[in-house]
Every structure is written in structure tokens, then in C-alpha cells.
Enzyme design. Structure first.
Site, mmCIF file in Angstrom:
data_model
loop_
_atom_site.group_PDB
_atom_site.id
_atom_site.type_symbol
_atom_site.label_atom_id
_atom_site.label_comp_id
_atom_site.label_asym_id
_atom_site.label_seq_id
_atom_site.Cartn_x
_atom_site.Cartn_y
_atom_site.Cartn_z
ATOM 1 N N CYS A 111 0.385 -5.003 -2.830
ATOM 2 C CA CYS A 111 -0.832 -4.868 -2.196
ATOM 3 C C CYS A 111 -1.443 -3.539 -2.891
ATOM 4 O O CYS A 111 -1.083 -2.521 -2.531
ATOM 5 C CB CYS A 111 -1.122 -4.621 -0.704
ATOM 6 S SG CYS A 111 -2.551 -4.080 -0.003
ATOM 7 N N CYS B 73 -3.902 -1.142 -0.711
ATOM 8 C CA CYS B 73 -3.740 -0.729 0.452
ATOM 9 C C CYS B 73 -2.075 -0.760 0.871
ATOM 10 O O CYS B 73 -1.519 -0.117 -0.120
ATOM 11 C CB CYS B 73 -4.478 -1.485 1.683
ATOM 12 S SG CYS B 73 -4.346 -0.904 3.321
#
Lengths: 217, 221
Positions: free
Chosen positions: B120, B123
Site C-alpha cells: 500500500c 498508507c
């Protein structure tokens, strides 16, 4: 926003350091921060709180890079409590409740419960179909966006339609954009189209993008 | 990243930090968290037992052993594997896992032709019900930055070499879909029970930074 949180493709961070047998929480305080965040999460829709993600992204870059994951979570959770007046500075400094300060019970959501802005059970005509050639739009919005910089302007192919979701992008104030629910697609990019000769000709990167992030190619 | 665990604690960005700003005390963050929890408890806004229950759930019940059961079932039961690849969320729910950060699961299968890797970049999104909370390296700046641009170099740092004729497929969890890698079943596992198979499956294999090694003979202690 074009923040330092949007890290895909950056150089200079050094090697990844795998950790063996690491605990879930490295320090007791990390678990407490995680649980306090779980208690605050149901209030994320409260006016004035806005996007937790966007709040994290607005931590100034030098601080963001230096802080650990749970330090960021703590900073934003504390900031929200202070901003909303549910906790005051005086209370933190004295360790005693201020007479007359607001009290609102906070209950951590059960891990069994859905928390994310989930797939919506509504019919919306999809603009794209799997196999379609698409291009990620060259957008640079000042608010929160789920379109990473490395994909902007790049052409790919729709690999999957994931159904209908509310757009999570926000304006500069952290308020959700006034856009209808829309399909989220998984788009396959050739790694070479993103990274040139540095990537292997065989490799691919799949990115989940809302319809507003895409245009026909 | 691990080095920064005890680093400077303040977020200066929202204009609320004051006397701690330029003072680096190793356990400052622990004291600040304790102060916040204490005031929330004194005001009867949170029940410390409810916070304990959240921590306990992720320390003791929600972790990669869950995902390993899913993988083992898929290896042992071709019909289950087909359902898992078709609708990950529903198939994972059959075994009893779901909820926060597992609302929409997609399972991607490693084969001799394709090696999957999950990241990711924006994030640190991660499939909590099946893998628990992410390890420090997954949340690190280095992994988030590099997994998409040089996945093969990152994999080498985990001791994983991918042949040139294998496609490395990187999944960037930018929306609400969470990914679980179904690793290749190692040789030498014919006749093993699901429980025995599950013991072979590591968290890292389900993120895509490890293979599942063949059993070494005899049960692992």
C-alpha cells in the site's frame, strides 16, 4: 495532495529491513493508540473530523517521515479530540477532568464489524469494462486522493470491476467531494509504462482506481 | 523504520504542540499516550477494559494463523480454492474470518508463471482479519516506496529470487480492496492435513515476500 505519503517509486529510503518474530505491538503504548483509534473511528463521519487519511497526509513531510505509524495515529487522534473539545489541553496537563467539559462515551468498534467505506449495493452503470484501454487522469488535487502520482497520465487496461463505492477523495478542507457513487476498477499497468527501462518488461502493477480517476485511452 | 519507534514524537503540523516540540525524550510518546488514556478513562469516555479487549483481539486472535487456514483449505480442497479465487470475501467468511479491513478481499494466486506482491504505497492498508496488523517493514517508507518500482530488488532483500521468465505482479491497495496472496503449495506435502499444511504458511508468504518451503521432515517444534 502531492504529499510525501504518496511514496510509490521514491528512492533513497534504503533497504527494507524484515523483522523476525516481531510482536504485534512493539511497545504497550502502540496497542493503546490502536485501541483509542478504534474507539474514535465510529466518529469519523462527524462533521469537522473528516478524512483520517487526509489528516495523516497533512502532517508536515519531515515529521511524517520521522514518525512511526502509531505515532502518526496518536498525533491525529489527539488532535481530533482537542479540536472537538472532548479533551482539553488543561485536562492533559493537569490529568484531571475540567468541570463542565464535554463527555461523550466512545466505544471501540468490534473487529468483526465492517469499518471501511464499503461496497454499495446499488446499481450504477459502469463506464468501463474489463479489457478496456484506459488512462489515469493527470489530476493533482490539493485534497485527499487515492490516485497515486506514479500512475497519473499512464495508460493501462481494466482488469476487474470491483463494484460501486463512494469516492473517498476530498477537497482541500478534507470534505468528501460531491460526486456520485461509482465503480472502482483494478487497472493493470505494464511496469515499463510506469518506470521505463528500470522495470522488467514482464512485470505489472495493479492499481485500484475510482471511475473519476480514469478516462478512455 | 524500526529505529524511529522511539524517535521524536511530536506532530508539529496542527499547531497544537507546545513545550515538547524541540525536546526528544525516548519514552515521551509513552507518557503522552498514557496521559490521554488516563483522562479519557477519568472522564468515563472510554472503558479501559474495552481498550484491553481490542489489544487482546489483535495480539491473540486476529493474525496470520487465520490466513494460513485459508491457504491450507485452498490447497486441500480444489472446490474451495475455486470459490476463494472467485469471491475472496465470501470464501474467507466460510472459515469464519471477516470484518474490519477485510470487507472486500481479493485473493491472488502464485503460479510458476506469476509471482504476486502486495503493498500500500499511500498508507499501509493490509487485510487485518486474515493477517492481523501489518509488520513494521510493511509500513516502512522503504517498502512503500520501492515495492512498485523495484519489486525484484525488494524481494531479493527477503531472500526471494524471481526468475526472469516469471511475471512479478504488484498489487497497490489504493482503494478498499485488500489482497491476500495464495502461495504455491510446496512439494513433499501430499497427504498432509489442513492443520499440518497451515503450519507451513508464513505471514510473509501471504504478502508475497516469501515462498512456502517444503516440510523439513517431522513437525516443526
Amino acid at each position: 495532495m502531492n504529499g510525501v505519503h504518496d511514496m510509490g517509486g521514491m528512492d533513497g529510503f534504503g533497504p527494507v529491513e524484515p523483522g523476525a518474530d516481531e510482536p504485534v505491538f512493539h511497545h504497550r503504548w502502540e496497542g493503546r493508540v490502536f485501541a483509542i483509534r478504534a474507539a474514535l473511528r465510529p466518529k469519523d463521519r462527524v462533521p469537522g473530523w473528516g478524512s483520517f487519511r487526509y489528516d495523516l497526509e497533512r502532517i508536515p513531510p519531515a515529521d511524517y517521515l520521522r514518525m512511526s505509524y502509531y505515532e502518526r495515529w496518536f498525533a491525529i487522534s489527539l488532535d481530533r479530540l482537542l479540536r472537538s473539545g472532548l479533551v482539553t489541553r488543561t485536562e492533559l496537563e493537569t490529568g484531571r477532568p475540567e468541570p463542565g467539559s464535554p463527555v461523550e462515551p466512545l466505544h471501540p468498534a468490534s473487529p468483526r464489524r465492517a469499518s471501511a467505506p464499503g461496497r454499495l449495493d446499488i446499481e450504477v452503470a459502469p463506464r468501463f469494462q474489463p479489457g478496456d484501454d484506459v488512462r489515469a487522469r493527470n489530476l493533482h488535487p490539493p485534497g485527499h486522493t487515492r490516485l497515486p502520482r506514479y500512475a497519473r497520465g499512464k495508460a493501462g487496461i481494466v482488469a476487474r470491476d470491483n463494484g460501486v463505492y463512494a469516492l473517498q477523495d476530498t477537497d482541500e478542507a478534507g470534505k468528501a467531494l460531491d460526486r456520485p457513487p461509482q465503480h472502482v476498477y483494478t487497472v493493470r499497468f505494464a511496469a515499463r509504462d510506469l518506470w521505463g527501462e528500470r522495470a522488467s518488461a514482464r512485470d505489472t502493477v495493479y492499481v485500484d482506481l475510482w471511475e473519476d480517476h480514469l478516462e478512455p485511452a | 523504520m524500526a529505529k524511529s519507534e522511539n524517535g521524536p514524537a511530536g506532530a508539529h503540523g496542527h499547531g497544537h504542540e507546545h513545550h515538547h516540540d524541540h525536546q526528544v525524550v525516548p519514552d515521551d510518546i509513552a507518557l503522552r499516550v498514557r496521559a490521554l488514556e488516563s483522562i479519557l478513562v477519568d472522564k468515563q469516555m472510554v472503558d479501559p477494559a474495552a481498550l484491553d479487549a481490542v489489544v487482546d483481539a489483535y495480539e491473540n486472535r486476529i493474525g496470520p494463523r487465520n490466513g494460513a487456514q485459508v491457504v491450507a483449505r485452498a490447497w486441500a480442497d480444489p472446490a474451495y480454492k475455486a470459490r476463494l479465487l472467485d469471491d475472496g470475501t465470501a470464501a474467507i467468511a466460510e472459515i469464519g474470518f471477516g470484518g474490519t479491513q477485510g470487507e472486500h478481499m481479493v485473493v491472488v494466486e502464485n503460479t510458476p508463471e506469476v509471482h504476486n506482491l502486495v503493498v500500500c504505497t499511500l498508507c499501509s492498508c493490509y487485510p487485518w482479519p486474515t493477517l492481523g496488523l501489518p509488520p513494521v517493514w510493511y509500513k516502512s517508507n522503504a517498502y512503500r516506496a520501492r515495492a512498485v518500482i523495484e519489486p525484484r530488488a525488494v524481494l531479493r532483500e527477503f531472500g526471494v529470487e524471481i526468475a526472469d521468465d516469471v511475471e512479478v505482479r504488484v498489487w497497490d491497495s489504493t482503494a478498499e480492496i485488500r489482497y491476500l496472496v495464495l502461495p504455491e503449495r510446496p512439494p513433499g506435502t501430499d497427504g498432509m492435513t489442513e492443520e499440518e499444511l497451515a503450519e507451513l504458511v508464513s505471514r510473509d508468504a501471504m504478502i508475497g515476500v516469501a515462498f512456502v518451503p517444503p516440510p523439513t521432515g517431522g513437525r516443526t517444534p
